[in-house]
Write an enzyme that holds these catalytic residues in place. Structure first.
Site, PDB file in Angstrom:
ATOM      1  N   CYS A  33      40.334  44.743  45.961  1.00 15.61           N
ATOM      2  CA  CYS A  33      40.027  44.162  47.264  1.00 15.61           C
ATOM      3  C   CYS A  33      40.946  44.734  48.338  1.00 15.61           C
ATOM      4  CB  CYS A  33      40.222  42.637  47.243  1.00 15.61           C
ATOM      5  SG  CYS A  33      39.270  41.765  45.986  1.00 15.61           S
ATOM      6  N   CYS A  64      35.152  44.981  45.407  1.00 13.46           N
ATOM      7  CA  CYS A  64      34.759  43.595  45.679  1.00 13.46           C
ATOM      8  C   CYS A  64      33.526  43.580  46.585  1.00 13.46           C
ATOM      9  CB  CYS A  64      35.916  42.868  46.357  1.00 13.46           C
ATOM     10  SG  CYS A  64      35.533  41.181  46.906  1.00 13.46           S
TER      11      CYS A  64
END
Length: 532
Positions: A33, A64
């Protein structure tokens, strides 16, 4: 930010200032992320950190789907650094590995392929092939979500060598097949009530081109950069439509495989990402923490997509770190009030470095460059509003009928005496430019600042007097931003000026008053040009 504990604090506070500066991965979920990801913060023991998205992918982590870490602004570090790694990252961003392979990248850098591989892997956790692969995957995702190109055609447009390689890469990075990613994007548009961006003309993209959001971090002084580009727009190649606050900058692009037209909109108001609830954001990051500029690209060959995006990002200085700039320049008593008055002021780059160099050396108002365009530029197949031509290449401006010093400059660009590509050695390029008859040191410094995107303009060099180096050092590595603040404040009048001429403005710059009174000279920083 080098300490993992400090990185984790940034992740815990969802600090968007560090988006693109590093990435974190969660071993229990297998995803990576951006620091500002709105998901629940994982336990520290389950988190690993990476300098690049490619390194996270190489370690087996998937992107993500919630925060889309591959869409963050690039790291400002690659604009600042002049070493092998910084130059290599700029070359990779411009598509050199896709076009010329690792061997071509190494030749441009002047190192062996093994040395390039070793240094990139040591610093970034991934070699040039992996870094280029991450770039191709991001391009493919954009094309899947914004065009109705057949998947086979799209794979090669994104730079993949085979359909199998394309499918394997998309499944590995995005945990889904290309068809699934396209269907998910269509579903999101349907829920939002938005029309499909796949409907459209001959390029099978949106009618207005491939629609993109060009992300940036921190505050962004949009009006100032549109003002800057508008007064310098060369008719036929550039135009700015609309009224202040709702303008659209448009220009033609000469690219590797074809040509294109780019459009970038001035947002009517603040455009930022949705923020997490109060208390979950680092206090220093509160306020404008990033957003995007709406962009549309119409390309004759979609293989040029990622290169075109990167060139528009450089033109609008979208990978800058305004927090680092403000921290450094804000501490200067002369610049502090200016920085506070215009947060997020950027240093515009160039969509085509060679074009900008010609414009600077040519001098005069934009209409003078327009005459050159009409005489030597390649006409577009179809006129598009005020856009009629591509700017001429250096090779088209080497004839005897071309006036000096433009002809000398273009001859040097055409034969490789001067190199102004994305990862060029900035110091070598500036020296070579300054040595050309009719160019000179000041124009060379301005070209270095804009055409090569150097934020550290203002360094007097090792040969400069100690006083020059001291003044330049106070703003390093953000001297270009200091110059733009002074221009906007009217403390550096338009024309060929250096910071040394600020002595006449000592009353307006209390931090420089004592130096001006002692007659201390400052380092030449840049030249304002009505054309460039």
């Amino acid at each position: 930010m080098r300490d993992d504990d400090a990185r984790y604090e940034a992740v815990s506070s969802r600090d968007a200032r560090f988006d693109g500066e590093f990435f974190f991965a969660v071993v229990t979920t297998g995803i990576y992320c951006r620091p500002s990801c709105p998901a629940v913060t994982p336990k520290r023991v389950n988190v690993r950190f990476f300098v690049s998205a490619a390194a996270a992918q190489a370690a087996g982590f998937r992107a993500c789907r919630r925060c889309r870490p591959d869409a963050v602004p690039g790291s400002a570090e690659w604009n600042v650094r002049a070493d092998l790694v910084g130059r290599a990252m700029r070359f990779i961003g411009d598509g050199v590995v896709d076009r010329e392979g690792v061997g071509g990248l190494a030749r441009r850098l002047g190192y062996s392929a093994r040395q390039v591989q070793r240094q990139l892997t040591a610093e970034l956790g991934a070699g040039p092939v992996a870094l280029a692969r991450a770039r191709r995957a991001h391009t493919a995702r954009v094309l899947l979500q914004t065009t109705d190109l057949p998947v086979t055609e799209l794979a090669f447009a994104a730079g993949f060598a085979s359909i199998r390689q394309f499918n394997d890469t998309m499944r590995e990075i995005y945990a889904g097949t290309p068809s699934e990613l396209r269907a998910a994007a269509a579903g999101r548009r349907g829920r939002a009530g938005a029309p499909s961006q796949g409907a459209g003309g001959g390029s099978r993209s949106a009618p207005g081109g491939i629609a993109l959001r060009l992300a940036y971090r921190g505050p962004y002084a949009t009006a100032e950069i549109f003002d800057f580009l508008q007064v310098r727009a060369v008719p036929g190649v550039e135009e700015v439509r609309g009224s202040h606050g709702t303008r659209t900058y448009r220009r033609t692009l000469r690219l590797t495989y074809g040509s294109g037209i780019a459009e970038v909109d001035e947002p009517a108001g603040p455009r930022t990402r949705k923020r997490p609830p109060a208390g979950l954001v680092c206090p220093a990051a509160r306020g404008a923490d990033g957003g995007w500029l709406e962009c549309r690209l119409r390309l004759t060959d979609l293989r040029d997509l990622s290169t075109a995006v990167q060139r528009m990002r450089r033109l609008f200085d979208l990978d800058a770190d305004p927090y680092a700039v403000a921290e450094r320049l804000g501490a200067d008593p002369a610049l502090g009030p200016l920085v506070a008055a215009r947060p997020g002021l950027r240093s515009p780059g160039a969509a085509d470095p060679e074009e900008l160099a010609v414009r600077i050396v040519l001098g005069g108002p934009p209409e003078r460059a327009a005459e050159l365009v009409r005489a030597y530029g390649k006409p577009l197949d179809a006129v598009d509003g005020g856009l009629t031509h591509l700017f001429p290449t250096p090779g088209e401006l080497t004839g005897e009928e071309v006036a000096e010093p433009v002809r000398t400059l273009c001859t040097a660009l055409a034969d490789g005496t001067v190199v102004l590509d994305a990862g060029a050695d900035r110091y070598a390029a500036e020296r070579a430019l300054a040595a050309l008859p009719g160019v000179g040191a000041k124009a060379a410094a301005y070209i270095r600042m804009r055409a090569l995107g150097d934020p550290d303009v203002g360094d007097a060099g090792e040969g400069g007097p100690a006083g020059e180096r001291a003044v330049a050092g106070a703003w390093r590595p953000w001297g270009a931003y200091a110059v733009h603040h002074l221009w906007r404040a009217g403390l550096l009048p338009a024309g060929e000026l250096s910071v040394g001429e600020l002595s006449g403005c000592a009353g307006a710059l209390p931090g420089r008053a004592e130096e001006a009174g002692r007659g201390r000279e400052a380092a030449p920083v840049a030249v304002a040009s009505p054309v460039g």
